[in-house]
Design an enzyme around this catalytic site. Structure first.
Site, PDB file in Angstrom:
ATOM      1  N   ARG A 299      11.398  -5.585   5.110  1.00  0.00           N
ATOM      2  CA  ARG A 299      11.133  -4.142   4.933  1.00  0.00           C
ATOM      3  C   ARG A 299      12.038  -3.292   5.825  1.00  0.00           C
ATOM      4  O   ARG A 299      12.196  -3.558   7.006  1.00  0.00           O
ATOM      5  CB  ARG A 299       9.666  -3.844   5.265  1.00  0.00           C
ATOM      6  CG  ARG A 299       9.369  -2.347   5.353  1.00  0.00           C
ATOM      7  CD  ARG A 299       7.895  -2.033   5.287  1.00  0.00           C
ATOM      8  NE  ARG A 299       7.089  -2.736   6.251  1.00  0.00           N
ATOM      9  CZ  ARG A 299       5.754  -2.771   6.241  1.00  0.00           C
ATOM     10  NH1 ARG A 299       5.092  -2.141   5.281  1.00  0.00           N
ATOM     11  NH2 ARG A 299       5.090  -3.434   7.156  1.00  0.00           N
TER      12      ARG A 299
ATOM     13  N   ARG B 260      11.066  -1.589  11.211  1.00  0.00           N
ATOM     14  CA  ARG B 260       9.992  -1.234  12.159  1.00  0.00           C
ATOM     15  C   ARG B 260       9.925  -2.274  13.263  1.00  0.00           C
ATOM     16  O   ARG B 260      10.083  -3.466  13.001  1.00  0.00           O
ATOM     17  CB  ARG B 260       8.649  -1.241  11.398  1.00  0.00           C
ATOM     18  CG  ARG B 260       8.309   0.081  10.781  1.00  0.00           C
ATOM     19  CD  ARG B 260       7.178  -0.041   9.795  1.00  0.00           C
ATOM     20  NE  ARG B 260       5.948  -0.619  10.330  1.00  0.00           N
ATOM     21  CZ  ARG B 260       4.803  -0.666   9.656  1.00  0.00           C
ATOM     22  NH1 ARG B 260       4.731  -0.174   8.436  1.00  0.00           N
ATOM     23  NH2 ARG B 260       3.727  -1.204  10.186  1.00  0.00           N
TER      24      ARG B 260
ATOM     25  N   LYS C 260       0.832  -1.211   0.000  1.00  0.00           N
ATOM     26  CA  LYS C 260       0.000   0.000   0.000  1.00  0.00           C
ATOM     27  C   LYS C 260       0.871   1.267   0.000  1.00  0.00           C
ATOM     28  O   LYS C 260       0.648   2.174  -0.797  1.00  0.00           O
ATOM     29  CB  LYS C 260      -0.931   0.020   1.232  1.00  0.00           C
ATOM     30  CG  LYS C 260      -1.903  -1.155   1.288  1.00  0.00           C
ATOM     31  CD  LYS C 260      -2.816  -1.082   2.499  1.00  0.00           C
ATOM     32  CE  LYS C 260      -2.105  -1.188   3.827  1.00  0.00           C
ATOM     33  NZ  LYS C 260      -1.405  -2.489   4.070  1.00  0.00           N
TER      34      LYS C 260
HETATM   35  P1  ADP Z   1       2.173  -1.928   3.172  1.00  0.00           P
HETATM   36  O1  ADP Z   1       2.161  -0.410   3.191  1.00  0.00           O
HETATM   37  O2  ADP Z   1       0.969  -2.511   2.496  1.00  0.00           O
HETATM   38  O3  ADP Z   1       2.392  -2.542   4.521  1.00  0.00           O
HETATM   39  P2  ADP Z   1       4.757  -1.626   1.788  1.00  0.00           P
HETATM   40  O4  ADP Z   1       4.461  -0.739   0.621  1.00  0.00           O
HETATM   41  O5  ADP Z   1       5.485  -1.028   2.944  1.00  0.00           O
HETATM   42  O6  ADP Z   1       3.402  -2.397   2.273  1.00  0.00           O
HETATM   43  O7  ADP Z   1       5.574  -2.891   1.205  1.00  0.00           O
HETATM   44  C1  ADP Z   1       6.041  -3.923   2.086  1.00  0.00           C
HETATM   45  C2  ADP Z   1       7.438  -4.372   1.650  1.00  0.00           C
HETATM   46  O8  ADP Z   1       7.342  -5.039   0.395  1.00  0.00           O
HETATM   47  C3  ADP Z   1       8.435  -3.225   1.451  1.00  0.00           C
HETATM   48  O9  ADP Z   1       9.705  -3.652   1.881  1.00  0.00           O
HETATM   49  C4  ADP Z   1       8.409  -2.958  -0.061  1.00  0.00           C
HETATM   50  O10 ADP Z   1       9.663  -2.472  -0.540  1.00  0.00           O
HETATM   51  C5  ADP Z   1       8.112  -4.364  -0.615  1.00  0.00           C
HETATM   52  N1  ADP Z   1       7.258  -4.337  -1.804  1.00  0.00           N
HETATM   53  C6  ADP Z   1       6.186  -3.536  -2.053  1.00  0.00           C
HETATM   54  N2  ADP Z   1       5.623  -3.818  -3.247  1.00  0.00           N
HETATM   55  C7  ADP Z   1       6.350  -4.851  -3.764  1.00  0.00           C
HETATM   56  C8  ADP Z   1       6.270  -5.636  -4.977  1.00  0.00           C
HETATM   57  N3  ADP Z   1       5.312  -5.402  -5.896  1.00  0.00           N
HETATM   58  N4  ADP Z   1       7.179  -6.615  -5.159  1.00  0.00           N
HETATM   59  C9  ADP Z   1       8.141  -6.866  -4.220  1.00  0.00           C
HETATM   60  N5  ADP Z   1       8.275  -6.183  -3.073  1.00  0.00           N
HETATM   61  C10 ADP Z   1       7.398  -5.198  -2.837  1.00  0.00           C
HETATM   62  P1  AMP Z   2       0.447   0.208   9.117  1.00  0.00           P
HETATM   63  O1  AMP Z   2       1.580   1.168   8.953  1.00  0.00           O
HETATM   64  O2  AMP Z   2      -0.733   0.549   8.275  1.00  0.00           O
HETATM   65  O3  AMP Z   2       0.888  -1.228   8.959  1.00  0.00           O
HETATM   66  O4  AMP Z   2      -0.050   0.354  10.637  1.00  0.00           O
HETATM   67  C1  AMP Z   2       0.794   0.109  11.723  1.00  0.00           C
HETATM   68  C2  AMP Z   2      -0.031  -0.039  13.000  1.00  0.00           C
HETATM   69  O5  AMP Z   2      -0.723   1.196  13.281  1.00  0.00           O
HETATM   70  C3  AMP Z   2      -1.135  -1.093  12.966  1.00  0.00           C
HETATM   71  O6  AMP Z   2      -0.656  -2.405  13.257  1.00  0.00           O
HETATM   72  C4  AMP Z   2      -2.076  -0.563  14.060  1.00  0.00           C
HETATM   73  O7  AMP Z   2      -1.578  -0.846  15.360  1.00  0.00           O
HETATM   74  C5  AMP Z   2      -2.015   0.942  13.840  1.00  0.00           C
HETATM   75  N1  AMP Z   2      -3.041   1.380  12.867  1.00  0.00           N
HETATM   76  C6  AMP Z   2      -2.830   1.920  11.635  1.00  0.00           C
HETATM   77  N2  AMP Z   2      -3.986   2.193  11.025  1.00  0.00           N
HETATM   78  C7  AMP Z   2      -4.974   1.812  11.871  1.00  0.00           C
HETATM   79  C8  AMP Z   2      -6.397   1.818  11.813  1.00  0.00           C
HETATM   80  N3  AMP Z   2      -7.064   2.257  10.734  1.00  0.00           N
HETATM   81  N4  AMP Z   2      -7.077   1.343  12.892  1.00  0.00           N
HETATM   82  C9  AMP Z   2      -6.441   0.902  13.980  1.00  0.00           C
HETATM   83  N5  AMP Z   2      -5.100   0.848  14.102  1.00  0.00           N
HETATM   84  C10 AMP Z   2      -4.367   1.310  13.058  1.00  0.00           C
END
Ligand code: ADP
Ligand code: AMP
Length: 215
Positions: A127, A160, A13
C-alpha cells in the site's frame, strides 16, 4: 444512512469508502485518517496517538470515543455517516450505541469485509498513499500511472510507517483479539452484513451497494 465499515487492516475499507462516498451522500469518517492528520499537524492528540499507532496498538478508547462523538455532532452527519475503522472494541461499539440513542439514531448496517490473512499482508505491504490528497494505491494491484506520483493530484506517494515491520503483525493480532468480537456484537443486533473482500474492488463494491440501497 448510519453505516459502519469493519474489517481487518488491509481489507479494503478505505478503498470501498471512496466508492461509497461517490455514490451516497454521507460523510466518510475514518478514525485512522483523523489520527494521521493530527500526527502530521503535530497537535496534542497527534502526539498522544502516535505513541500507539507506530507500534500497531489501538489508541485508548477514551481518546478515540471522544473524537468520534465530536465528529458525529457536526451538521453534515445529520443525514447519516459512514464510519471506517470505528468501532474497534466492544467498549467503543457500546459508546457509539449510547451516543446515537441519545439523538434518536442507531447503527443501521455493520458491513464487515473479510479477507484471508496472507492476502491482507500482501495488500498492506504494497500500500502507498498520497501525502497530499490521501488517495490509496497498491504497488502491484492498483499502481499509479507514474511511479511515486499521485494520478489524482500529482502529490508524492509514500508508504505508511505502520505498514512496515513489526507493526503489521501487531495490528493483525490486535484486530483478532479486540475487534473480531464486534462481528458477534452486530450479529446479535441483526445489523451485520458480511462481504467477501477477496475479489476485485468493483465486485466487492457491488455487494456493498446492494446493502446500502436496501436501507
Ligand atoms: P483498509 O482501509 O481496510 O486498511 P485499503 O482500502 O487501504 O484497506 O486497502 C489496502 C491495500 O489493498 C491498498 O493498497 C489498496 O489499493 C489494496 N486493495 C484494496 N481493495 C483491493 C482489492 N479488492 N483487490 C486488490 N487490492 C485491493
Ligand atoms: P487505520 O487507518 O484504520 O488502519 O488505523 C491506523 C491506526 O490508527 C490504528 O492502528 C490505531 O493505532 C489507530 N486507530 C484508528 N482507529 C482506531 C480506533 N477506532 N480505536 C483505536 N485506535 C484506532
Amino acid at each position: 444512512m448510519n453505516v459502519i465499515l469493519m474489517g481487518p487492516p488491509g481489507a479494503g475499507k478505505g478503498t470501498q469508502a471512496d466508492l461509497i462516498k461517490a455514490n451516497f451522500p454521507i460523510p466518510h469518517i475514518s478514525t485512522g485518517d483523523m489520527f494521521r492528520d493530527a500526527v502530521s499537524k503535530g497537535t496534542d492528540l497527534g502526539k498522544e496517538a502516535k505513541k500507539y499507532m507506530d507500534s500497531g496498538q489501538l489508541v485508548p478508547d477514551e481518546v478515540t470515543i471522544g473524537i468520534v462523538e465530536e465528529r458525529l455532532a457536526q451538521d453534515d452527519c445529520k443525514k447519516g455517516f459512514l464510519l471506517d475503522g470505528f468501532p474497534r472494541t466492544v467498549k467503543q461499539a457500546e459508546a457509539l450505541d449510547r451516543a446515537l440513542a441519545q439523538i434518536g439514531k442507531k447503527v443501521e448496517a455493520a458491513i464487515d469485509i473479510y479477507v484471508p490473512e496472507d492476502v491482507l499482508v500482501e495488500r498492506i505491504s504494497g500500500r502507498i498513499s498520497c501525502k497530499n490528497c490521501k488517495a490509496v494505491y497498491h504497488l502491484t494491484f492498483n499502481p499509479p500511472a507514474k511511479a511515486g506520483v499521485c494520478d489524482k493530484c500529482g502529490g508524492e506517494l509514500v508508504q505508511r510507517s505502520d505498514d512496515q515491520g513489526e507493526a503489521v503483525k501487531k495490528r493483525l493480532e490486535v484486530y483478532a483479539e479486540q475487534t473480531n468480537p464486534l462481528i458477534e456484537y452486530y450479529e446479535k443486533q441483526g445489523t451485520l452484513h458480511r462481504i467477501d473482500g477477496n475479489r476485485n474492488t468493483m465486485e466487492v463494491f457491488a455487494d456493498i451497494k446492494k446493502v446500502m440501497e436496501s436501507l
